[in-house]
Write an enzyme that holds these catalytic residues in place. Structure first.
Site, PDB file in Angstrom:
ATOM      1  CE  LYS A 228      -3.963   2.025   2.496  1.00  0.00           C
ATOM      2  NZ  LYS A 228      -4.847   1.923   3.678  1.00  0.00           N
TER       3      LYS A 228
ATOM      4  CB  SER B 235      -8.247   3.779   2.618  1.00  0.00           C
ATOM      5  OG  SER B 235      -7.403   3.153   3.555  1.00  0.00           O
TER       6      SER B 235
ATOM      7  CB  SER C 260      -8.672   1.124   5.582  1.00  0.00           C
ATOM      8  OG  SER C 260      -9.333   2.357   5.488  1.00  0.00           O
TER       9      SER C 260
END
Lengths: 492, 95
Positions: A78, A158, A182
């Site tokens: 990420k 997210s 997330s």
């Protein structure tokens, strides 16, 4: 042999150990998949050269008989994790061009154990979002489609790029971060496993901060076993993060054996919310049946403050964000918009550099922390948080793990829910309470919606009892037998 | 509580975010909606409740007070939009 990109981490580990294929071959297959899947926009930065280099080093270690626990496993990272010398954006315009001169502790541990980096995944800006539509680099598309409907769907957020990459067979696993859901919500939307460990289990050092009392790193994988394998490398004490906990990292993979006979599973009445789709209630009941059939006792529990968790979260998280994001001022890194004075430069840089959702949250945070409002909002929310934690602590006197849905719906189309911030916030209604209490939670793919989209079930455990969470998740996974594949895997 | 245009301009100033005039009204509407929504917490009786300070029961670790890192200004400055010698450079603050 099946395609290398279809393997699980554990199967790839076995195949590498037996010499069925090399780390280089495994990396090359995934690099091809990454190129073919560019329309998904799952990556902000691809690092194919680094992947090949790391894979070759891995093959060399193996030849010498020095293979490491994750040797040769290609992972996506990420873009919230700082990676030395590699662009790190947090999905924001304000971090334009930022190449950290250091490596986050969690990624450093993954490389220490031999893993291979494929690239940095797209995400909601500063991890603020539940649909991966707030990224400066554009929305991520899920590889899933509704039956008979070709509209692009969100992967959740997210950690949407990570979820899409794992679901679309671009990476064997990915790192995510979870502040209010997330990791778990995008895992549910894309039919993969997502584990948020206990707060303090993984170091936050080198991960771009959103809300420091909530942020936690975790793995996103296609199986529960793979999540256990990745967590083993990601977890551990770090002197550079004073909130990381100094306790032994257990063998999470070993924790998967032994069954759940006699385990007490709590089913919280408060998670049965008005307007929840019947198919999600039905899946939740099926989850109870599966665990009962495996010898567990499912019992009703009460978590009376559940309905206030989301509102408390939307005070605490923006407050911490407004403080953490004060550092983006155009002085030390990223974007600078010139101005006649220092204040004009700050205001211009932050006005241009932050997207609309981040701006909303930073301003909410500044407001609830401002003189005259601190007690009414921030202090009040922290008191409610104490009550939420107490609900869980009381429940865990009677039960070992809690079963609930992960999200109140399946994935929706890109563009939906975008004009109403609160409708978007409600995505996290089932994940936020565990976040507020710092507890470990996992989402396991458990079935398909009527429209053919994945739905996840969530398990929440006691602090630092990832082992029970993983063992129970393994039972759910076996019983659910989820083997649906996204229809739109590019290049497949 | 409803936030008006002036309140939003003040918060923007506190947060050091330039908000175009034309967006103030929309933002006032959005922020007011969120603030009224979080005010549902007023229903909860928290009179005898301590605010949370740490979600995990642990003592904050302390370490010896000594320098353990540093000595590489070039690395620190590598990402600076503007630097002069070993310093970050900003618009003039003092005449």
């Amino acid at each position: 042999m099946s395609r290398l990109t279809d393997l699980t981490i554990s199967a790839a580990r076995d195949g590498l150990a037996e010499g069925d294929f090399s780390a280089r071959e495994l990396a090359e297959s995934h690099i091809q998949a990454m190129e073919a899947a560019r329309p998904l926009n799952a990556f902000v930065t691809e690092t194919p050269e680094r992947a090949i280099q790391m894979a070759e080093a891995s093959d060399a270690r193996r030849v010498k008989g020095e293979a490491l626990p994750l040797d040769g496993i290609p992972l996506a990272i990420k873009d919230l994790y700082c990676t030395e010398g590699v662009l790190t954006t947090a999905g924001s315009h304000i971090l334009d061009g930022f190449r950290p001169p250091y490596e986050s502790t969690v990624t450093a541990q993954l490389w220490r154990d031999g893993a291979v980096m494929l690239g940095k995944t797209n995400m909601d800006e500063f991890a603020m979002g539940s649909a991966n539509v707030t990224s400066h680099y554009g929305p991520v598309e899920s590889p899933w489609r509704r039956e008979g409907d070709n509209r692009a769907l969100v992967p959740g957020g997210s950690s949407g790029g990570s979820a899409a990459a794992v679901a679309a067979r671009i990476a064997l696993g990915a790192t995510g971060t979870d502040t209010g859901g997330s990791i778990r919500q995008p895992a549910s939307f894309t039919g993969i496993v997502g584990l948020k460990p206990t707060y303090g289990r993984c170091s936050r050092w080198g991960i771009v901060a959103f809300a420091s009392s909530l942020d936690q790193a975790g793995p996103m994988t296609r199986t529960v076993r793979d999540a256990a394998i990745m967590l083993g490398s990601m977890a551990g004490h770090d002197p550079k993060d004073s909130t990381s906990v100094d306790r032994l990292v257990p063998d999470y993979e070993a924790a998967l054996t032994g069954g759940i006979r006699g385990l007490r599973v709590g089913v919280p009445a408060e998670y049965r919310m008005d307007g929840m789709p019947e198919e999600i209630e039905a899946l939740w009941r099926r989850g109870e049946e599966w665990l009962t059939a495996a010898g567990a006792d499912c019992v009703p529990i009460r978590l009376p403050h559940t309905k206030y968790a989301l509102a408390a979260y939307y005070i605490v998280a923006p407050a911490e964000a407004s403080s953490n994001l004060a550092r983006y001022d155009g002085v030390r890194y990223g974007l600078r918009v010139p101005g006649d004075s220092v204040d004009a430069m700050y205001e211009g840089t932050r006005g241009e550099g932050f997207g609309t959702e981040v701006r909303r949250r930073v301003m909410i945070g500044a407001y609830v922390l401002s003189a005259g409002y601190y007690d009414a909002y921030y202090l009040k929310a922290q008191k409610v948080r104490t009550l939420i934690l107490k609900d869980f602590t009381d429940a865990f006197e009677d039960v070992d793990v809690i079963l609930a849905p992960t999200a109140p719906s399946a994935a929706f189309a890109i563009g939906e829910k975008e004009d109403d911030p609160i409708a978007m916030y409600l995505n996290d209604v089932f994940t936020v309470p565990a976040s507020m209490a710092g507890l470990p939670g996992i989402s396991v793919p458990a079935g398909l919606s009527g429209e053919g989209l994945p739905l996840g079930l969530q398990l929440i455990g006691r602090p630092f009892d990832e082992e029970t969470v993983l063992r129970t998740a393994g039972v759910l996974e076996d019983a659910a037998g989820f083997d649906a594949r996204p229809p739109a895997i590019p290049g497949a | 509580m409803a936030l008006d245009r002036d309140a939003v301009a003040h918060i923007a100033k506190l947060a050091r975010i330039r908000v175009p005039e034309a967006e103030l009204d929309t933002l006032a509407g959005e922020l007011s909606t969120i603030i009224s929504w979080v005010e549902q917490l007023d229903e909860v009786d928290t009179d005898a409740v301590e605010p949370m300070t740490s979600v995990v029961a642990q003592r904050l670790k302390q370490r010896e007070d000594k320098v353990t890192d540093g000595g590489y200004p070039d690395k620190i400055l590598a990402n600076a939009p503007e630097s002069v010698a070993s310093y970050f450079a900003v618009p003039k603050v003092v005449e």
